[in-house]
Design an enzyme around this catalytic site. Structure first.
Site, PDB file in Angstrom:
ATOM      1  N   GLY A 224      -9.959  -1.535   1.094  1.00 37.75           N
ATOM      2  CA  GLY A 224     -10.911  -0.564   0.548  1.00 37.75           C
ATOM      3  C   GLY A 224     -11.090   0.537   1.568  1.00 37.75           C
ATOM      4  O   GLY A 224     -10.779   0.354   2.737  1.00 37.75           O
TER       5      GLY A 224
ATOM      6  N   ASP B 209       9.025   5.312 -21.796  1.00 38.16           N
ATOM      7  CA  ASP B 209       7.919   4.523 -22.331  1.00 38.16           C
ATOM      8  C   ASP B 209       7.944   4.461 -23.856  1.00 38.16           C
ATOM      9  O   ASP B 209       7.826   3.386 -24.449  1.00 38.16           O
ATOM     10  CB  ASP B 209       6.568   5.085 -21.864  1.00 38.16           C
ATOM     11  CG  ASP B 209       6.527   5.253 -20.361  1.00 38.16           C
ATOM     12  OD1 ASP B 209       7.385   4.644 -19.687  1.00 38.16           O
ATOM     13  OD2 ASP B 209       5.662   5.988 -19.856  1.00 38.16           O
TER      14      ASP B 209
ATOM     15  N   CYS C 211      -7.095  -6.538   4.680  1.00 38.21           N
ATOM     16  CA  CYS C 211      -7.822  -5.432   5.315  1.00 38.21           C
ATOM     17  C   CYS C 211      -9.322  -5.534   4.997  1.00 38.21           C
ATOM     18  O   CYS C 211      -9.973  -6.457   5.416  1.00 38.21           O
ATOM     19  CB  CYS C 211      -7.212  -4.092   4.885  1.00 38.21           C
ATOM     20  SG  CYS C 211      -7.820  -2.712   5.877  1.00 38.21           S
ATOM     21  N   TYR C 212      -9.858  -4.604   4.215  1.00 38.09           N
ATOM     22  CA  TYR C 212     -11.282  -4.679   3.845  1.00 38.09           C
ATOM     23  C   TYR C 212     -11.587  -6.033   3.205  1.00 38.09           C
ATOM     24  O   TYR C 212     -12.630  -6.632   3.460  1.00 38.09           O
ATOM     25  CB  TYR C 212     -11.598  -3.549   2.864  1.00 38.09           C
ATOM     26  CG  TYR C 212     -13.044  -3.456   2.489  1.00 38.09           C
ATOM     27  CD1 TYR C 212     -13.940  -2.760   3.288  1.00 38.09           C
ATOM     28  CD2 TYR C 212     -13.531  -4.066   1.336  1.00 38.09           C
ATOM     29  CE1 TYR C 212     -15.279  -2.675   2.953  1.00 38.09           C
ATOM     30  CE2 TYR C 212     -14.869  -3.993   0.985  1.00 38.09           C
ATOM     31  CZ  TYR C 212     -15.738  -3.282   1.793  1.00 38.09           C
ATOM     32  OH  TYR C 212     -17.067  -3.210   1.463  1.00 38.09           O
TER      33      TYR C 212
ATOM     34  N   LYS D 128       5.826   0.516 -14.600  1.00 40.23           N
ATOM     35  CA  LYS D 128       7.025   1.243 -15.016  1.00 40.23           C
ATOM     36  C   LYS D 128       8.323   0.458 -14.778  1.00 40.23           C
ATOM     37  O   LYS D 128       9.177   0.386 -15.658  1.00 40.23           O
ATOM     38  CB  LYS D 128       7.079   2.569 -14.247  1.00 40.23           C
ATOM     39  CG  LYS D 128       8.096   3.541 -14.756  1.00 40.23           C
ATOM     40  CD  LYS D 128       7.505   4.343 -15.875  1.00 40.23           C
ATOM     41  CE  LYS D 128       8.371   5.473 -16.330  1.00 40.23           C
ATOM     42  NZ  LYS D 128       7.631   6.345 -17.261  1.00 40.23           N
TER      43      LYS D 128
ATOM     44  N   GLU E 210       1.563  -5.337   1.559  1.00 43.42           N
ATOM     45  CA  GLU E 210       2.113  -4.783   0.315  1.00 43.42           C
ATOM     46  C   GLU E 210       2.894  -3.492   0.519  1.00 43.42           C
ATOM     47  O   GLU E 210       3.640  -3.085  -0.363  1.00 43.42           O
ATOM     48  CB  GLU E 210       0.988  -4.568  -0.712  1.00 43.42           C
ATOM     49  CG  GLU E 210       0.024  -3.411  -0.424  1.00 43.42           C
ATOM     50  CD  GLU E 210      -1.090  -3.768   0.548  1.00 43.42           C
ATOM     51  OE1 GLU E 210      -0.960  -4.755   1.293  1.00 43.42           O
ATOM     52  OE2 GLU E 210      -2.103  -3.027   0.584  1.00 43.42           O
TER      53      GLU E 210
ATOM     54  N   HIS F 263      -1.462  -4.397   6.014  1.00 46.05           N
ATOM     55  CA  HIS F 263      -1.097  -4.256   4.592  1.00 46.05           C
ATOM     56  C   HIS F 263       0.298  -4.825   4.315  1.00 46.05           C
ATOM     57  O   HIS F 263       1.291  -4.117   4.466  1.00 46.05           O
ATOM     58  CB  HIS F 263      -1.166  -2.784   4.178  1.00 46.05           C
ATOM     59  CG  HIS F 263      -2.564  -2.267   4.132  1.00 46.05           C
ATOM     60  ND1 HIS F 263      -3.392  -2.451   3.041  1.00 46.05           N
ATOM     61  CD2 HIS F 263      -3.302  -1.614   5.050  1.00 46.05           C
ATOM     62  CE1 HIS F 263      -4.576  -1.929   3.292  1.00 46.05           C
ATOM     63  NE2 HIS F 263      -4.549  -1.413   4.503  1.00 46.05           N
TER      64      HIS F 263
END
Ligand code: XMP
Length: 520
Positions: free
Chosen positions: A58, A232, A85-86, A376, A176, A174
């Protein structure tokens, strides 16, 4: 959009731009994930039968006024939890550890050192010292009872903490983001080892489930889908067609502002290959008539947008003329659209301001949105599985007003032909160089100026073409692509040789901001 019995990791969103990325990485590990707001209660998590929780980063300090918190009961459910993290700091604070303001902030690449390299756990089989991506000022200085510190950095003494008993884990960095070495491996260690999940979800094995839901929703009613040639709407149409066959009618409003061959490909795929009932509205003449003499970019957009809606409405009216009752419209809404429009209360609400080429909200239709749960990349995988051609599922984003915003100045048939020919060459060369997938968007634009040149024996007064090629994650920001000079050279010489009227090619070296991706 997944069956209730699919084990799902809930990513609790504390407002970082990273929550979506975490959810995507979890799915890349073949575990289903969803983003939920920080206000989610322990009861709700229990009711949803969450397989694991990930507390996102965050932007705030846990001590900041109004800093987002969470129901402490989330940590008593026995649900395996990873705080990032946060999320780590909040977990530590709620469990009685210490989070301190640090004098030294850590941003970007940071060296992470393991405390015991032979141990199992989150960092098993990773290097003793590894580069991780940090973005914090506060740091955990004392882990709560029951936790073991398994890695630290110079400014984060408890950079990785683990409590195998309660299956609670925290990382200050992080995992990710792609800059973190072993990031995906650490997430997978949490999912497979910490939470005991199996990697058995993927976007293609949910086709039957999605098909079943579409059938239940629409029954035996006719369904309408607007095709644009983009990924899409194409995948949504293919999926709905798989579900309800000839109850589906697709409307392709061809405004004549498509790239080379795209209109033909829509026909070939949907009519010839899938045998979908396709209404191909050939509206080029009408669009060009409305655009004659218009040079202002916003006016062009408005004209194209309105004309598009009128054409679509006319086609739709005909289709439902003999069938009063509920009308269904297929939309290729994706999960990021759902999150950004309030599906999660604290995720970024930044949303593209463009809706030209889209349809207004007040159309009298019930929406069928089979891709609402997917990112996506997953939609592309689904499209491939449904048998859509590679050129279609890998297609770059394309603006609704099409080449109308890639022609600076008036849009005429001649100028469309010119930019289309140059654009085709550029795309062929990007593809030949294997660059297509690295580029977020790449195209040729035509300017409203002329320049002097010399070709053959004489001087020319021709049209410059701009080549634009950008890398980006989400179109909100973009960088110009550092293309190999040989590729640029080939594009330049082919365009000036092959496209009559073009005597100059320039490469746009502007990032976004300050430029935009499109020229208009
Ligand atoms: P810009 O040019 O603002 O574009 O950096 C950001 C992204 O949006 C696309 N774009 C549009 N899409 N209607 C659309 O549907 C539009 O009017 C429009 N204008 C730009 C652009 O291609 C890029 O992906």
């Amino acid at each position: 959009m997944t069956p209730d019995d699919v084990p799902t990791v809930l990513v609790v969103d504390f407002g970082a731009q990273y929550a979506q990325l975490i959810a995507r990485r979890v799915r890349e590990a073949n575990v289903h994930s969803e983003i939920v707001p920080a206000s989610i209660t322990a009861d709700e998590v229990r009711r949803r039968g969450a397989a694991a929780l990930i507390l996102s980063g965050g932007p705030a300090s846990v001590y900041a006024e109004g800093a987002p918190s969470m129901d402490p009961g989330l940590l008593d459910l026995g649900v395996p939890t990873l705080g990032i993290c946060y999320g780590q700091q909040l977990m530590v604070q709620l469990l009685g550890g210490t989070v301190a303001h640090s004098d030294v902030a850590e941003y970007g690449h940071t060296e992470l050192n393991r405390t015991a390299t032979d141990a199992d756990g989150l960092l098993a089989d990773t290097a003793a010292s590894q580069s991780v991506w940090m973005s914090h000022r506060d740091a955990v200085t004392e882990a709560p009872d029951g936790f073991v510190v398994t890695a630290r950095t110079s400014a984060a003494p408890c950079a990785v903490i683990e409590d195998d008993q309660r299956r609670l884990y925290g990382v200050q960095y992080h995992p990710e983001v792609s800059h973190t070495a072993h990031g995906q491996q650490v997430l997978e260690a949490f999912l497979y080892r910490g939470a005991g999940l199996a990697p058995d979800w993927n976007p293609t094995n949910i086709i039957d489930e999605l098909v079943g839901r579409i059938r239940t929703q629409v029954g035996d009613r006719p369904v309408l889908c607007g095709l644009s040639g983009g990924v899409d709407s194409s995948v949504a149409a293919a999926l709905v067609h798989r579900a309800v066959g000839d109850q589906l009618t697709c409307v392709f409003v061809d405004h004549g502002l498509m790239r080379h061959d795209e209109g033909r490909q829509v026909e070939a795929t949907f009519r010839d290959h899938f045998h979908v009932d396709l209404v191909h509205v050939r509206a080029e003449e009408r669009f060009l008539a409305k655009l004659a003499g218009v040079t202002d970019p916003e006016t062009k957009r408005k004209i194209i947008g309105e004309a598009f809606i009128r054409e679509f409405e006319t086609a739709a009216r005909d289709i439902y003329a003999d069938s009063p009752g509920t009308k269904f419209l297929v939309q290729g809404t994706l999960y990021p659209d759902v999150i950004e429009s309030g599906g999660s209360d604290s995720a970024s609400t930044i949303k593209s301001h463009h809706n030209v080429g889209g349809l207004p909200d007040d159309l009298d239709f019930d929406l069928v949105e089979p891709l609402r749960d997917l990112f996506k990349d997953e939609v592309r995988a689904l499209g491939a599985e449904l048998g859509l051609p590679d050129e279609m599922v890998q297609r770059q984003p394309f603006p609704g007003p099409g080449l109308g915003v890639r022609i600076v100045g008036e849009v005429t048939r001649e100028r469309l032909d010119l930019v289309r020919a140059a654009d085709r060459i550029a795309l062929e060369e990007f593809a030949a160089a294997g660059l297509e997938r690295e580029l977020w968007q790449s195209y040729a634009a035509l300017l409203a100026v002329r320049s002097v040149g010399v070709q053959g024996d004489g001087r020319t007064y021709g049209h410059p073409i701009v080549i634009r090629a950008v890398t980006s994650e989400d179109a909100m920001t973009a960088d110009w692509a550092r293309l190999p000079h040989e590729v640029l050279a080939r594009i330049s010489s082919r365009i000036t040789n092959e496209v009559v009227g073009v005597n100059r090619v320039v490469y746009d070296i502007t990032s976004k901001p300050p430029g935009t991706i499109e020229w208009e």
